[in-house]
Design a protein around this motif. Sequence first.
Motif, PDB file in Angstrom:
ATOM      1  N   PHE B  98     -34.662  -4.220   7.025  1.00 11.70           N
ATOM      2  CA  PHE B  98     -34.830  -5.347   6.092  1.00 11.70           C
ATOM      3  C   PHE B  98     -35.598  -6.506   6.736  1.00 11.70           C
ATOM      4  O   PHE B  98     -36.619  -6.944   6.205  1.00 11.70           O
ATOM      5  N   PRO B  99     -35.166  -6.998   7.926  1.00 11.73           N
ATOM      6  CA  PRO B  99     -35.962  -8.052   8.570  1.00 11.73           C
ATOM      7  C   PRO B  99     -37.373  -7.576   8.926  1.00 11.73           C
ATOM      8  O   PRO B  99     -38.326  -8.357   8.840  1.00 11.73           O
ATOM      9  N   ALA B 100     -37.520  -6.296   9.305  1.00 11.26           N
ATOM     10  CA  ALA B 100     -38.844  -5.775   9.652  1.00 11.26           C
ATOM     11  C   ALA B 100     -39.769  -5.851   8.442  1.00 11.26           C
ATOM     12  O   ALA B 100     -40.940  -6.235   8.570  1.00 11.26           O
ATOM     13  N   ALA B 101     -39.234  -5.495   7.270  1.00  9.33           N
ATOM     14  CA  ALA B 101     -40.038  -5.538   6.040  1.00  9.33           C
ATOM     15  C   ALA B 101     -40.493  -6.967   5.750  1.00  9.33           C
ATOM     16  O   ALA B 101     -41.654  -7.221   5.405  1.00  9.33           O
ATOM     17  N   ILE B 102     -39.567  -7.926   5.927  1.00 10.88           N
ATOM     18  CA  ILE B 102     -39.898  -9.333   5.669  1.00 10.88           C
ATOM     19  C   ILE B 102     -40.975  -9.800   6.640  1.00 10.88           C
ATOM     20  O   ILE B 102     -41.931 -10.480   6.265  1.00 10.88           O
ATOM     21  N   LEU B 103     -40.816  -9.380   7.894  1.00 12.39           N
ATOM     22  CA  LEU B 103     -41.767  -9.790   8.929  1.00 12.39           C
ATOM     23  C   LEU B 103     -43.166  -9.230   8.665  1.00 12.39           C
ATOM     24  O   LEU B 103     -44.171  -9.956   8.747  1.00 12.39           O
ATOM     25  N   VAL B 104     -43.232  -7.938   8.321  1.00 19.30           N
ATOM     26  CA  VAL B 104     -44.529  -7.305   8.050  1.00 19.30           C
ATOM     27  C   VAL B 104     -45.210  -7.997   6.865  1.00 19.30           C
ATOM     28  O   VAL B 104     -46.392  -8.369   6.928  1.00 19.30           O
ATOM     29  N   VAL B 223     -47.107 -17.727   2.944  1.00 21.98           N
ATOM     30  CA  VAL B 223     -46.378 -16.843   3.853  1.00 21.98           C
ATOM     31  C   VAL B 223     -44.912 -16.725   3.418  1.00 21.98           C
ATOM     32  O   VAL B 223     -44.352 -15.618   3.363  1.00 21.98           O
ATOM     33  N   LEU B 224     -44.286 -17.844   3.071  1.00 19.37           N
ATOM     34  CA  LEU B 224     -42.886 -17.804   2.613  1.00 19.37           C
ATOM     35  C   LEU B 224     -42.771 -16.926   1.370  1.00 19.37           C
ATOM     36  O   LEU B 224     -41.825 -16.147   1.230  1.00 19.37           O
ATOM     37  N   ALA B 225     -43.747 -17.044   0.456  1.00 13.79           N
ATOM     38  CA  ALA B 225     -43.723 -16.257  -0.772  1.00 13.79           C
ATOM     39  C   ALA B 225     -43.896 -14.775  -0.458  1.00 13.79           C
ATOM     40  O   ALA B 225     -43.198 -13.922  -1.021  1.00 13.79           O
ATOM     41  N   GLY B 226     -44.812 -14.467   0.479  1.00 12.71           N
ATOM     42  CA  GLY B 226     -45.028 -13.077   0.866  1.00 12.71           C
ATOM     43  C   GLY B 226     -43.764 -12.467   1.455  1.00 12.71           C
ATOM     44  O   GLY B 226     -43.405 -11.325   1.165  1.00 12.71           O
ATOM     45  N   MET B 227     -43.045 -13.256   2.257  1.00  9.58           N
ATOM     46  CA  MET B 227     -41.816 -12.764   2.867  1.00  9.58           C
ATOM     47  C   MET B 227     -40.754 -12.475   1.812  1.00  9.58           C
ATOM     48  O   MET B 227     -40.025 -11.486   1.904  1.00  9.58           O
ATOM     49  N   GLY B 228     -40.684 -13.333   0.789  1.00 13.56           N
ATOM     50  CA  GLY B 228     -39.727 -13.114  -0.296  1.00 13.56           C
ATOM     51  C   GLY B 228     -40.017 -11.814  -1.023  1.00 13.56           C
ATOM     52  O   GLY B 228     -39.109 -11.018  -1.300  1.00 13.56           O
ATOM     53  N   ALA B 229     -41.298 -11.586  -1.314  1.00 14.85           N
ATOM     54  CA  ALA B 229     -41.681 -10.358  -2.003  1.00 14.85           C
ATOM     55  C   ALA B 229     -41.406  -9.149  -1.111  1.00 14.85           C
ATOM     56  O   ALA B 229     -40.994  -8.093  -1.596  1.00 14.85           O
ATOM     57  N   GLY B 230     -41.621  -9.310   0.203  1.00 14.63           N
ATOM     58  CA  GLY B 230     -41.330  -8.231   1.141  1.00 14.63           C
ATOM     59  C   GLY B 230     -39.851  -7.868   1.123  1.00 14.63           C
ATOM     60  O   GLY B 230     -39.484  -6.680   1.151  1.00 14.63           O
ATOM     61  N   ALA B 231     -38.985  -8.885   1.040  1.00 12.31           N
ATOM     62  CA  ALA B 231     -37.547  -8.647   0.970  1.00 12.31           C
ATOM     63  C   ALA B 231     -37.205  -7.856  -0.285  1.00 12.31           C
ATOM     64  O   ALA B 231     -36.428  -6.888  -0.245  1.00 12.31           O
ATOM     65  N   ALA B 232     -37.809  -8.252  -1.412  1.00 15.12           N
ATOM     66  CA  ALA B 232     -37.557  -7.558  -2.678  1.00 15.12           C
ATOM     67  C   ALA B 232     -38.038  -6.111  -2.588  1.00 15.12           C
ATOM     68  O   ALA B 232     -37.347  -5.185  -3.038  1.00 15.12           O
ATOM     69  N   GLY B 233     -39.209  -5.916  -1.981  1.00 10.33           N
ATOM     70  CA  GLY B 233     -39.747  -4.561  -1.840  1.00 10.33           C
ATOM     71  C   GLY B 233     -38.846  -3.673  -0.986  1.00 10.33           C
ATOM     72  O   GLY B 233     -38.661  -2.485  -1.283  1.00 10.33           O
ATOM     73  N   ALA B 234     -38.266  -4.253   0.071  1.00  6.36           N
ATOM     74  CA  ALA B 234     -37.366  -3.494   0.941  1.00  6.36           C
ATOM     75  C   ALA B 234     -36.117  -3.066   0.173  1.00  6.36           C
ATOM     76  O   ALA B 234     -35.671  -1.921   0.268  1.00  6.36           O
ATOM     77  N   LEU B 235     -35.571  -4.011  -0.614  1.00  8.65           N
ATOM     78  CA  LEU B 235     -34.387  -3.682  -1.411  1.00  8.65           C
ATOM     79  C   LEU B 235     -34.707  -2.557  -2.392  1.00  8.65           C
ATOM     80  O   LEU B 235     -33.905  -1.637  -2.601  1.00  8.65           O
ATOM     81  N   MET B 236     -35.909  -2.626  -2.981  1.00  6.17           N
ATOM     82  CA  MET B 236     -36.301  -1.621  -3.956  1.00  6.17           C
ATOM     83  C   MET B 236     -36.395  -0.243  -3.309  1.00  6.17           C
ATOM     84  O   MET B 236     -35.984   0.764  -3.898  1.00  6.17           O
ATOM     85  N   ALA B 237     -36.904  -0.210  -2.082  1.00  8.84           N
ATOM     86  CA  ALA B 237     -37.036   1.066  -1.375  1.00  8.84           C
ATOM     87  C   ALA B 237     -35.665   1.689  -1.125  1.00  8.84           C
ATOM     88  O   ALA B 237     -35.466   2.890  -1.332  1.00  8.84           O
ATOM     89  N   VAL B 238     -34.713   0.868  -0.700  1.00 10.47           N
ATOM     90  CA  VAL B 238     -33.381   1.387  -0.413  1.00 10.47           C
ATOM     91  C   VAL B 238     -32.681   1.779  -1.711  1.00 10.47           C
ATOM     92  O   VAL B 238     -32.021   2.816  -1.805  1.00 10.47           O
ATOM     93  N   PHE B 239     -32.860   0.945  -2.743  1.00 10.74           N
ATOM     94  CA  PHE B 239     -32.183   1.190  -4.016  1.00 10.74           C
ATOM     95  C   PHE B 239     -32.680   2.477  -4.672  1.00 10.74           C
ATOM     96  O   PHE B 239     -31.893   3.310  -5.117  1.00 10.74           O
TER      97      PHE B 239
END
Lengths: 251, 323
Positions: B98-104, B223-239
């Motif tokens: 999850f943090p890796a996705a946000i970071l990328v 950058v903050l917005a990109g990180m938020g979308a990255g978090a959502a994308g990570a959740l979607m992958a796991v879900f």
Amino acid sequence: MTAALEIRNLFKHFAGLTATDNVSLTLKTGQIHALIGPNGAGKSTLINQLAGTLPPDSGQIFLEGQDITLRHPAERVLLGLGRTFQVTNLLGEFTVRENLGIAVQARCGRTLRILDRISGVRTIWDETDATLAGTALEARAGTVVDDLSHGERKQLELLVALVGKPKVLLLDEPMAGLGHAESQDMIQALEKLRGQVTILLVEHDMEAVFALADEISVLVYGSLLMTGTADEVSSSKEVREAYLGSEDSPC
Amino acid sequence: MPRKLLPLLLIVALACLPFVADWLDQRALQSLVARIMIYAIAAASLNLILGFGGMVSFGHAAFFGLGNYAVGILYFHFADSTSLFGFIPGTDNFLITFPAAILVAGLFALLIGLLALRTEGVQFIMITLAFAQMIFAFFVSLNGYGGDDGLIIRKANTLFGMSLRNKTTIYYVILAVAVGYFFWLHRVKGSSFGNILAGIRQNEKRMVALGINPFRYKLFAFVLAGMGAGAAGALMAVFLRFASPDTLAWTKSGEFMIMVILGGVGSFVGPIWGAATFLVLHDYLASWTEHWQLFMGLLLLFVVLRTKGGIAGAIESFRARFK
């Protein structure tokens, strides 16, 4: 003593037109220096080069001895070069108080924190309220700028610029569009600043210019015609010709 | 006072939902709400730049998809017992993925923002779209990671030894992240930075005259917005247990934008309304007719033409009328 603002051999060409033609000018610290000239003389072009929104082709600009010719406009502001706009430029959805508050905030450099509460930063709002206190705008503190009158916006622009504690202030037609009474108020407000801030005043209202200016520079076709006191300028034959046009003038 | 209790009530309701859905025998409801929460995070992150900052980005799916693939690729190497670039071992630990996705997503937002934010208006829309399409094309042609077909994340991720394959467990993880994200976003909106961003949205020239260089602040927001979308994308992958190139497609950027506009541009709660409306309509209309997009389009037209500030704006004016 170094000059507050010094312009050395400034040039700016637009296609087929020399808008700034070898302008050199020195603003003495604490003085109000007026810049006048007929329409199209290049006053706005000069102001924009001083503020940094337009790069000069050649020449240099010094703020208290420091070369700022290549500095970003925002950097110049932080170095002490404030400005107001001919057409007022404020944050329309913010109230009078918020417009001043954000100016204090910007000057203090408290701009990148993302987890504090701006409404709770006492130092910023204390200074804002102190600035507003006793001004004509105090009663309008909670009013959104879009709902202010033109005169009130002009007053607010000046206050906002002063909050930045500038060393040199560029005033681009502060009287433009003001009624007679409002102009008198503005003249008084500027008079109070004499000695505290060095001012470059671009203005069409000659009454204001003669009332305020320690020195007057006349700009015609991009070059400086003369610099002198109010008496010298008003008695100059050349200046009168530039304004009224000579016999063979094309217009 | 009741307005302050509203978020709390919503959280309690969302926390009770799995039990209620189970009791009503409506398991699909739980999955629908989970997706709404994920999309609400993504839409809210877009709203941070579009609504609070005035930057119309048409490439927001890039960051959603990058977050999505970050989880997918880490899982792929974990399942394969190989390593990424030869030295990064794969993992299925959600606390790492999850943090890796946000970071990328944040790093790519920094790179794209550095270039795209030199433009404005239509050019900005087009350049963000172009970058997103480049990333989309890259992943579609990346056959090692499934190419067109995407990556299956068969056993999902683990968190504190629990498998997130369990739909109720992942539901609560999504709820916790969503609550945390919206709390964080609320703080950002009222912060020093949020105030400067609001100023930049209204009048950049004025902010320059205050000594603010808008570029830095817009980049930070991007950058903050990109990180938020990255978090959502990570959740979607796991879900969904699936990383798909669909998450990178320009239509996904369009969906996020529609959600923000439906809900209300610049409104804090707008993206939640927008995501909920979009997904509910999508699910129910699609089961009723394959031409569901026609009705979505009509609704969007109505919202844009007849409300001031989307659904959130309509609710606001409704409240004002009955005060």
